[in-house]
Design an enzyme around this catalytic site. Structure first.
Site, PDB file in Angstrom:
ATOM      1  N   GLY A   1      35.467  41.464  59.782  1.00 25.29           N
ATOM      2  CA  GLY A   1      36.725  41.150  59.024  1.00 25.29           C
ATOM      3  C   GLY A   1      37.992  41.079  59.902  1.00 25.29           C
TER       4      GLY A   1
ATOM      5  N   SER B   1      54.040  36.331  42.128  1.00 25.95           N
ATOM      6  CA  SER B   1      54.297  37.521  42.690  1.00 25.95           C
ATOM      7  C   SER B   1      55.228  38.633  41.735  1.00 25.95           C
ATOM      8  CB  SER B   1      55.140  37.604  43.956  1.00 25.95           C
ATOM      9  OG  SER B   1      55.460  38.659  44.363  1.00 25.95           O
TER      10      SER B   1
ATOM     11  N   GLU C   1      41.073  46.933  51.871  1.00 27.30           N
ATOM     12  CA  GLU C   1      40.788  46.905  50.186  1.00 27.30           C
ATOM     13  C   GLU C   1      39.176  47.422  50.101  1.00 27.30           C
ATOM     14  OE1 GLU C   1      42.270  43.247  48.511  1.00 27.30           O
ATOM     15  OE2 GLU C   1      41.157  44.046  46.546  1.00 27.30           O
TER      16      GLU C   1
ATOM     17  N   HIS D   1      46.390  42.111  37.351  1.00 29.12           N
ATOM     18  CA  HIS D   1      47.858  41.834  37.592  1.00 29.12           C
ATOM     19  C   HIS D   1      48.472  41.174  36.423  1.00 29.12           C
ATOM     20  CE1 HIS D   1      51.329  40.638  39.615  1.00 29.12           C
ATOM     21  NE2 HIS D   1      51.143  41.115  40.745  1.00 29.12           N
TER      22      HIS D   1
ATOM     23  N   LEU E   1      44.293  41.819  57.448  1.00 30.24           N
ATOM     24  CA  LEU E   1      45.341  42.936  57.905  1.00 30.24           C
ATOM     25  C   LEU E   1      44.720  44.002  58.495  1.00 30.24           C
ATOM     26  CD1 LEU E   1      48.159  42.271  55.358  1.00 30.24           C
ATOM     27  CD2 LEU E   1      48.207  41.565  57.690  1.00 30.24           C
ATOM     28  N   ALA E   2      43.667  44.474  57.801  1.00 26.85           N
ATOM     29  CA  ALA E   2      42.890  45.831  58.166  1.00 26.85           C
ATOM     30  C   ALA E   2      42.195  45.408  59.400  1.00 26.85           C
ATOM     31  CB  ALA E   2      42.146  46.316  56.963  1.00 26.85           C
TER      32      ALA E   2
ATOM     33  N   LEU F   1      49.070  45.872  51.438  1.00 31.16           N
ATOM     34  CA  LEU F   1      49.546  45.384  52.984  1.00 31.16           C
ATOM     35  C   LEU F   1      49.812  46.721  53.926  1.00 31.16           C
ATOM     36  CD1 LEU F   1      51.813  42.235  52.183  1.00 31.16           C
ATOM     37  CD2 LEU F   1      49.279  42.387  52.422  1.00 31.16           C
TER      38      LEU F   1
ATOM     39  N   ARG G   1      51.538  47.883  37.189  1.00 30.38           N
ATOM     40  CA  ARG G   1      50.981  47.074  36.564  1.00 30.38           C
ATOM     41  C   ARG G   1      50.017  47.159  35.674  1.00 30.38           C
ATOM     42  NH1 ARG G   1      49.572  44.430  42.784  1.00 30.38           N
ATOM     43  NH2 ARG G   1      51.515  43.812  43.045  1.00 30.38           N
TER      44      ARG G   1
HETATM   45  C1  LIG Z   1      47.442  36.404  45.753  1.00 29.93           C
HETATM   46  C2  LIG Z   1      47.602  37.641  46.196  1.00 29.93           C
HETATM   47  C3  LIG Z   1      48.870  38.408  46.446  1.00 29.93           C
HETATM   48  C4  LIG Z   1      48.915  39.596  47.001  1.00 29.93           C
HETATM   49  N1  LIG Z   1      50.199  40.070  47.360  1.00 29.93           N
HETATM   50  C5  LIG Z   1      50.281  41.357  47.842  1.00 29.93           C
HETATM   51  C6  LIG Z   1      51.672  41.824  48.276  1.00 29.93           C
HETATM   52  O1  LIG Z   1      52.649  41.267  47.934  1.00 29.93           O
HETATM   53  N2  LIG Z   1      51.827  43.160  48.604  1.00 29.93           N
HETATM   54  C7  LIG Z   1      50.611  43.895  48.904  1.00 29.93           C
HETATM   55  O2  LIG Z   1      50.711  45.054  49.326  1.00 29.93           O
HETATM   56  N3  LIG Z   1      49.294  43.348  48.797  1.00 29.93           N
HETATM   57  C8  LIG Z   1      49.147  42.051  48.034  1.00 29.93           C
HETATM   58  N4  LIG Z   1      48.212  41.706  47.799  1.00 29.93           N
HETATM   59  C9  LIG Z   1      46.967  42.456  48.148  1.00 29.93           C
HETATM   60  C10 LIG Z   1      46.414  42.515  49.765  1.00 29.93           C
HETATM   61  O3  LIG Z   1      46.813  41.043  50.085  1.00 29.93           O
HETATM   62  C11 LIG Z   1      45.017  42.532  50.114  1.00 29.93           C
HETATM   63  O4  LIG Z   1      44.667  43.682  49.413  1.00 29.93           O
HETATM   64  C12 LIG Z   1      44.881  42.822  51.336  1.00 29.93           C
HETATM   65  O5  LIG Z   1      45.457  41.702  52.125  1.00 29.93           O
HETATM   66  C13 LIG Z   1      43.502  43.117  51.793  1.00 29.93           C
HETATM   67  O6  LIG Z   1      43.431  43.060  53.273  1.00 29.93           O
HETATM   68  P1  LIG Z   1      42.006  43.368  53.913  1.00 29.93           P
HETATM   69  O7  LIG Z   1      42.330  43.266  55.415  1.00 29.93           O
HETATM   70  O8  LIG Z   1      41.503  44.517  53.288  1.00 29.93           O
HETATM   71  O9  LIG Z   1      40.932  42.284  53.544  1.00 29.93           O
HETATM   72  P2  LIG Z   1      41.004  40.591  53.704  1.00 29.93           P
HETATM   73  O10 LIG Z   1      42.255  40.137  53.969  1.00 29.93           O
HETATM   74  O11 LIG Z   1      40.249  39.988  52.141  1.00 29.93           O
HETATM   75  O12 LIG Z   1      40.066  40.287  54.838  1.00 29.93           O
HETATM   76  C14 LIG Z   1      38.597  40.559  54.649  1.00 29.93           C
HETATM   77  C15 LIG Z   1      38.112  39.955  56.009  1.00 29.93           C
HETATM   78  O13 LIG Z   1      36.630  39.980  55.805  1.00 29.93           O
HETATM   79  C16 LIG Z   1      35.737  39.174  56.214  1.00 29.93           C
HETATM   80  N5  LIG Z   1      34.716  39.189  55.530  1.00 29.93           N
HETATM   81  C17 LIG Z   1      34.376  39.258  54.133  1.00 29.93           C
HETATM   82  N6  LIG Z   1      33.139  39.352  53.965  1.00 29.93           N
HETATM   83  C18 LIG Z   1      32.382  39.264  55.144  1.00 29.93           C
HETATM   84  C19 LIG Z   1      31.188  39.260  55.464  1.00 29.93           C
HETATM   85  N7  LIG Z   1      29.975  39.533  54.561  1.00 29.93           N
HETATM   86  N8  LIG Z   1      30.752  39.022  56.628  1.00 29.93           N
HETATM   87  C20 LIG Z   1      31.609  38.837  57.798  1.00 29.93           C
HETATM   88  N9  LIG Z   1      33.028  38.884  57.279  1.00 29.93           N
HETATM   89  C21 LIG Z   1      33.266  39.070  56.047  1.00 29.93           C
HETATM   90  C22 LIG Z   1      36.793  37.920  55.877  1.00 29.93           C
HETATM   91  O14 LIG Z   1      36.349  36.673  56.533  1.00 29.93           O
HETATM   92  C23 LIG Z   1      38.214  38.257  56.140  1.00 29.93           C
HETATM   93  O15 LIG Z   1      38.359  38.067  57.408  1.00 29.93           O
HETATM   94  C24 LIG Z   1      47.819  40.341  47.271  1.00 29.93           C
HETATM   95  C25 LIG Z   1      46.621  39.956  46.961  1.00 29.93           C
HETATM   96  C26 LIG Z   1      46.388  38.613  46.558  1.00 29.93           C
HETATM   97  C27 LIG Z   1      45.018  38.003  45.837  1.00 29.93           C
END
Ligand SMILES: Cc1cc2nc3c(=O)[nH]c(=O)nc-3n(C[C@H](O)[C@H](O)[C@H](O)COP(=O)(O)OP(=O)(O)OC[C@H]3O[C@@H](n4cnc5c(N)ncnc54)[C@H](O)[C@@H]3O)c2cc1C
Ligand code: FES
Lengths: 254, 637
Positions: B40, B284, B425, B266, B43-44, B441, B330
């Protein structure tokens, strides 16, 4: 008001890199004008699958105009006819019943076709790896408000930072130049105090890498600005050129 | 197996400091001997991969998109919280902690949430240092806005593209490490198996999405940062590629799944308008700073909004929750929208929408001020609906958005499989039963920049590097299993497409395991999912080859996992005999239709252990102790 239209699609099909491709014709019937362009392709793909054929491969992910994954040339225009719009945000209400729509992948020496409408844009990542960053490690940053940045400067940096890296600028440029993409990053970081210490090094390595990757030169055609879905202005290319000149003057510190 | 969350002792405010001191360290010269896989690049994952490489570890990072910059995090709009208290309106680490625990309806672990609030301020400092152009006021200081569930302004933002800017900052740090050769980046790779040897995570099996190669990667620890599972509902605000596969495959290899039924719907999304629809678009939550939510007072009133006089409008959130008004959390806002629509007061063609009206804000602040704050959101709305929100109120309806549930992790973010860490997430940790806006985020970046880089050291310091290579039998077995599964999918040659089955699963989940849940419905959903899963394995049609870029095959694998995982969500929802946050069982509600918790019996994290597809999962409980925030009925009145 939602209605339905019928279209003839001519879509570029290519089995793999280096293989010869061609335009194939499909009938898109009963398409709701509330659909997005990609949803229209979904509908065609469902039908192709049911008919035992391979669906059209196309890149997409967020479907809300921000990830920069989608993008094709539609009737000769990157992301289709609407200004400031990615393909996933283009709705079928911008087409008329009976239209013929030609859909092709980005064409550029630096972006090879992988399959059908999907191209390899890894050259963009290489450009950022060359210098599109501020060299700070995690931890140890000073308080965020210790750096004062006038609102107008932050806004202008944001205008540049909005780039989604889709590649439309390259695809629409007659020289396949990546100047808008690189210019946007160089400009964003040149505007902000955080980017200043590495400004000369950054612009030099990014420009050199751009040439090495096979992107063409900028001859002021302005097609990139016209087709950029985020409407990034070519003033950022001008700022990059100034940075490049400045860097040349202080070339000793490369 | 007992669940030990490994929460450090001492007062909550001192736990993290104390823990960091007590964690074993890896000597700087030894760090490069350890390989860490990060799956992944959102952000994380992106922040973790960059930070680990900066520390000197050898990092391999994977993502399914063609570039790490395109992870789903890019789509986050509204903002990121931090306890900076720059506006001087009474914020503090303690208040952010308190709001988040309360917002999560008292189903999160206090110690984790406190740490999150503590490091929130470092995140903003780090992001600014990277050159992220956050919004500023005219004196050049950072600007803030408000989000739901809080009465202070603590949200930092970059127009309506905060996620994009944060991710690009993180991507730039990651790119720098790739350029330096410290991170090997594998794009267009999908993790399909976790490899476990002697109860430790030792690597992964991936599919190269361009040529179909099945590849083995060994490491000393595996970090999953693969995002949420909202797409189990088919329609959601998530990116199309978001999936549960990586997390679910790890679950099948021994990682417990925490609170799978806690999903967030949401309140402000563009309503569904057609059966061909592929996703839902979020508007948003920041819009609720200025937009007023209302419906007509009389059920069935189909007049256009401007013909409905003030006296015949019901601003139901402002009336019912005077102190938080339109900025209630929410879950509360969503449930109230559903309730209004259930009473026949919904608007639009389908009757499944409420108004979000900016007329008063535009009158008060002027068109330009509103355009500056929300311009790109208004534009996005206009593009999709062909309506102009400056002139007519937006129509919105709740949609699946975020998943609070995820793989269970301890305080070190390690799952029940040693050496398998889970961030962002994809883990269950910080948001309890309901996440407050702008805190995902914050959590993703907290986990990746400021928590994991310490805690993983504590684990690695206790093991010898490079003990298991890809030649090990476990890699061969996992490769074989992966190939067989792919072969199976491609040879069913049935009559239904993957999307068709996914859509049906989504409807089952939405109808029975969505905003309002009932025991009968959940039981029915379980049998329906089982039947659909059976049908999938007999009647799905996956065209194309395994040796090629094959998007149908990619989706088929993900839907196959959703079809198992959906059932786990239902099992979890059925077992939780209470309502809390995003889990609302209609049998458990207060007289005012708010979620009614049962703290005596359900104040725990439900962590499910996988048995077999045909056997019920085993429930393990991690009791939650609230020593700092008093357990109360949430009130936003
Ligand atoms: C439209 C929208 C608006 C949002 N707005 C906000 C906001 O304003 N403020 C806030 O705090 N949160 C917001 N959120 C929530 C937030 O964006 C997400 O919870 C957060 O960005 C998740 O980050 P993450 O790094 O955990 O996962 P993700 O960003 O989902 O990254 C997942 C990563 O894992 C990789 N991956 C997945 N499955 C596999 C696999 N099987 N093999 C290899 N790679 C894989 C993907 O390629 C990607 O790189 C919003 C969400 C949405 C949908
Ligand atoms: S799919 Fe993300 S920009 Fe189009």
């Amino acid at each position: 008001m939602s209605k339905s239209i019928n279209l003839t699609l001519k879509v570029w099909r290519q089995k793999g890199p280096g293989v010869k491709g061609r335009l194939e014709t499909y009938h898109a019937g009963n398409i709701s004008t509330d659909m997005s362009f990609l949803e229209m392709i979904d509908v065609i793909n469902e039908q192709l699958t049911k008919d035992g054929k391979e669906p059209i491969a196309f890149d997409h992910d967020c479907r809300e105009g921000i990830c920069g994954t989608c993008g094709c040339v539609v009737n000769g225009r990157a992301h289709g006819p609407e200004a400031g719009t990615t393909l996933c945000q283009l709705h079928m209400r911008h087409f008329d019943d009976g239209d013929t729509v030609v859909v092709e992948p980005w064409r550029s020496r630096a972006f090879k076709v992988i399959k059908d409408l999907i191209v390899d844009r890894s050259a963009f990542d290489k450009l950022i790896q060359a210098g599109g960053f501020v060299s700070v490690n995690t931890g140890g940053a000073q308080d965020a408000n210790a750096i004062l940045i006038p609102a107008e400067v932050a806004e202008e940096a944001m205008d540049a930072a909005q780039c989604i890296g889709c590649g439309a600028c390259v695809a629409s440029c007659p020289n396949a130049s990546a100047m808008l993409f690189v210019g946007a990053k160089v400009s964003q970081l040149a505007l902000l105090p955080q980017g200043k210490p590495e400004a000369a090094k950054r612009v030099n390595t990014m420009v050199r890498t751009m040439d090495a990757l096979g992107f063409g030169n900028c001859t002021n055609e302005r097609e990139c600005e016209a087709e950029c879905p985020k409407e990034i202005s070519i003033t950022h290319i001008a700022r990059m050129n100034r940075e490049f000149l400045k860097a040349g003057l202080t070339a000793g510190e490369k | 197996m007992t669940l030990d969350a490994k929460i450090p002792g001492g007062p909550v405010a001192e736990k993290w400091d104390r823990h960091r001191f007590e964690l074993k360290l890896v000597n700087p010269a030894n760090k490069r001997k350890f390989t860490v896989i990060v799956v992944g690049s959102g952000l994380a994952g992106g922040s973790a991969a960059a930070s680990l490489a900066e520390l000197g570890y050898d990092v391999k990072c994977f993502c399914i998109q063609d570039s790490p910059r395109r992870a789903h995090s890019i789509a986050a709009q509204g903002g990121i919280n931090a306890a900076k208290n720059y506006p001087n309106d009474g914020d503090s680490i303690w208040r952010l902690f308190y709001d988040t625990v309360k917002g999560g309806d008292f189903r999160a672990r206090e110690a984790n949430v406190y740490r999150l609030a503590q490091v929130s301020n470092n995140i903003i400092d780090q992001c600014v240092a990277q050159g992220i152009p956050f919004a500023r006021d005219y004196g050049g200081l950072l600007a803030n806005r408000s989000f739901g569930g809080a009465q202070v302004s603590r949200t930092f933002y970059a127009r309506g593209q905060t996620g994009q800017q944060l991710l690009l900052g993180c991507y730039s740090a990651l790119s720098r490490q790739i350029g330096l050769g410290k991170v090997a980046m594998f794009t267009r790779r999908e993790m399909l198996e976790l490899v476990v040897v002697n109860d430790r995570a030792r690597g992964i099996i991936t599919r190269n999405l361009i040529n179909g190669d099945i590849e083995s990667h060994a490491a000393d620890a595996v970090v999953l940062a693969t995002g949420g599972y909202g797409n189990v509902f088919f329609l959601s605000t998530n990116a199309m590629g978001s999936n549960v596969t990586a997390a679910y495959r790890a679950h099948k290899k021994g990682a417990f799944f925490g609170n799978p039924c806690f999903t967030q719907i949401h309140p402000t999304c563009i309503p569904v308008h057609g059966t061909y629809q592929s996703k839902l678009t979020l508007m948003s939550e920041s819009l609720r700073n200025d937009g007023r939510v209302w419906v007509p007072k009389n059920p069935g009133d189909k007049r256009p909004p401007h013909q409905i006089p003030e006296s015949e409008r019901n601003y139901y959130l402002e009336e019912k929750y005077p102190s938080f008004g339109n900025l209630v959390p929410r879950d509360v806002a969503s449930r109230n929208a559903k309730e209004q629509c259930d009473h026949g007061k919904g608007v639009g063609d389908t009757g499944l929408a409420v108004y979000l009206d900016f007329a008063d804000a535009i009158k008060r602040d002027g068109h330009d001020v509103i355009a500056k704050k929300y311009g790109n959101l208004f534009q996005m709305y206009a593009k999709i609906t062909a309506d102009n929100p400056y002139e007519t109120p937006m129509m919105i309806y709740p949609a699946v958005h975020y998943t609070m549930g995820g793989l269970w992790v301890d305080y070190n973010l390690m799952s029940t499989v040693d050496g398998l860490f889970v961030l962002g997430e994809a883990n269950f940790s910080d948001h309890g039963a309901n996440r407050l806006g702008a805190s995902a985020l914050m959590q993703g970046l907290a986990d990746g920049y400021f928590v994991l880089p310490y805690t993983i050291g504590g684990y690695l310091a206790g093991i010898t590097p490079a003990q298991v290579g890809t030649g090990h039998q476990a890699f061969k077995d996992a490769t074989q299993a992966t190939k067989e599964r792919i072969h199976k999918l491609l040879t069913i040659n049935g009559n239904r497409t993957v999307d068709d089955i996914h859509r049906e699963l989504g409807l089952i989940m939405w109808d029975y395991c969505g905003m309002g849940r009932k025991d009968d419905g959940l039981k029915l959903a379980r049998t329906k999912i089982q039947a659909l899963r059976e049908e999938f394995w007999e009647n799905v049609n996956v065209p194309g080859s395994d040796k090629d870029l094959n998007q149908s095959l990619e989706r088929a694998g993900r839907v196959a996992d959703f079809l198992e995982f959906g059932e786990l969500m239902v099992v979890d929802a059925l077992h939780r005999r209470e309502s809390c946050g995003g889990h609302f069982n209609e049998a458990f509600q207060t007289e005012e239709n708010e979620a009614l918790r049962d703290d005596a019996n359900f104040c725990y994290v439900a962590a499910w252990q996988y048995q077999d597809t045909d056997k019920d999962p085993v429930l393990h409980k991690e009791p939650l102790n609230f020593e700092n925030v008093e357990l109360t009925q949430r009130s936003y009145k």
